[in-house]
Design a protein around this motif. Sequence first.
Motif, short mmCIF file in Angstrom:
data_model
loop_
_atom_site.label_atom_id
_atom_site.label_comp_id
_atom_site.label_asym_id
_atom_site.label_seq_id
_atom_site.Cartn_x
_atom_site.Cartn_y
_atom_site.Cartn_z
N GLU A 198 -8.96 -19.85 25.37
CA GLU A 198 -8.94 -18.36 25.07
C GLU A 198 -8.92 -17.81 26.24
OE1 GLU A 198 -11.71 -17.25 21.69
OE2 GLU A 198 -12.72 -18.57 22.73
N HIS A 199 -7.83 -16.58 26.03
CA HIS A 199 -7.68 -15.60 27.14
C HIS A 199 -7.35 -14.22 26.63
CE1 HIS A 199 -3.79 -17.25 25.82
NE2 HIS A 199 -3.22 -16.20 26.46
N ARG A 200 -7.59 -13.38 27.52
CA ARG A 200 -7.49 -12.19 27.36
C ARG A 200 -6.76 -11.04 28.43
NH1 ARG A 200 -11.47 -7.29 25.73
NH2 ARG A 200 -12.47 -7.81 27.71
N PRO A 201 -5.48 -10.69 28.47
CA PRO A 201 -4.92 -10.08 29.31
C PRO A 201 -5.40 -8.74 29.52
CG PRO A 201 -3.29 -11.18 28.26
CD PRO A 201 -4.50 -11.17 27.22
N HIS B 55 -3.26 -20.16 22.25
CA HIS B 55 -2.21 -20.93 21.67
C HIS B 55 -2.58 -22.35 21.66
CE1 HIS B 55 -0.11 -16.93 22.13
NE2 HIS B 55 -0.49 -17.31 23.38
N ASP B 56 -2.65 -22.89 20.48
CA ASP B 56 -3.25 -24.29 20.52
C ASP B 56 -2.22 -25.41 20.74
OD1 ASP B 56 -5.90 -24.01 19.65
OD2 ASP B 56 -5.44 -23.56 17.46
N ASP B 57 -1.08 -24.85 20.68
CA ASP B 57 0.02 -25.89 20.63
C ASP B 57 0.97 -25.63 22.20
OD1 ASP B 57 -0.34 -26.86 18.21
OD2 ASP B 57 0.70 -25.49 17.40
N THR B 58 0.67 -24.71 22.87
CA THR B 58 1.39 -24.60 24.16
C THR B 58 0.66 -23.88 25.31
OG1 THR B 58 3.59 -23.54 24.99
CG2 THR B 58 2.33 -22.29 23.41
N ASP B 59 1.08 -24.20 26.53
CA ASP B 59 0.70 -23.32 27.64
C ASP B 59 1.57 -22.17 27.54
OD1 ASP B 59 -0.43 -25.91 28.41
OD2 ASP B 59 1.07 -26.63 29.74
N GLU B 60 0.96 -21.25 28.50
CA GLU B 60 1.73 -19.90 28.47
C GLU B 60 1.79 -19.41 30.11
OE1 GLU B 60 -0.15 -16.75 26.43
OE2 GLU B 60 1.73 -15.74 25.83
N LEU B 61 2.96 -19.12 30.46
CA LEU B 61 3.00 -18.69 31.80
C LEU B 61 3.22 -17.17 32.01
CD1 LEU B 61 4.98 -20.37 34.61
CD2 LEU B 61 5.36 -17.86 34.36
#
Lengths: 119, 119
Positions: free
Chosen positions: B83-86, B45-51
């Motif tokens: 980049e991430h992958r749950p 997500h280029d525009d935001t952190d994600e918790l």
Amino acid sequence: MPQPINVDEKFAGFTDQWQPKRIARLNDYDVRIVKVQGEFVWHKHDDTDELFLVWQGRLRIELRDGAVELEQGEMYVVPRGVEHRPVADEECLVLLLEPSDVVNTGDAGGDMTAAIETL
Amino acid sequence: MPQPINVDEKFAGFTDQWQPKRIARLNDYDVRIVKVQGEFVWHKHDDTDELFLVWQGRLRIELRDGAVELEQGEMYVVPRGVEHRPVADEECLVLLLEPSDVVNTGDAGGDMTAAIETL
């Protein structure tokens, strides 16, 4: 390596009440945790909603026209501009979510105003 | 009267996986819950952190240079642009916090892109 944030361990790291600690940041928002017992001051936040999630114990959020009773695993969002007063008969552990510039006592100020430390 | 949001009850209200549900709003942010199992798509997500907060089970958030292993009661904030992958070997219940306009698959798109319902 990046590390997880363990909420129970963070709560174990302090004993003071009504002194929120920042445990994570998300953009310009804080995740804060706080131990509460007794009655807070009536206050409101004119510019933001505020989320309460009860991590352990029970919390009553008094509103001018009623109250919300929260048990462990329950949350409530106090809308901006709404006067509220958190009350806990026994110690309650609460996770808060709100913008990083929010002052805990909102418009009320006074002795319970806390500087927000990072844990 | 205002009602608490019981997170366990919200999770009990659906069975589909990788389909986040909005359970609360805080300003222009969503609290979402999602059941996950298996591997998601790599995205950012280029525009935001994600918790991510693990409500039940275990979640691995794979990053290009490592991974974060989360157990129940642990959280992690994936910084914007990362980049991430749950991945979850068994079904895992996750609470997400992110701006309301965030698409679950970020820049990747594809079949796992979900419309966000409110529960």
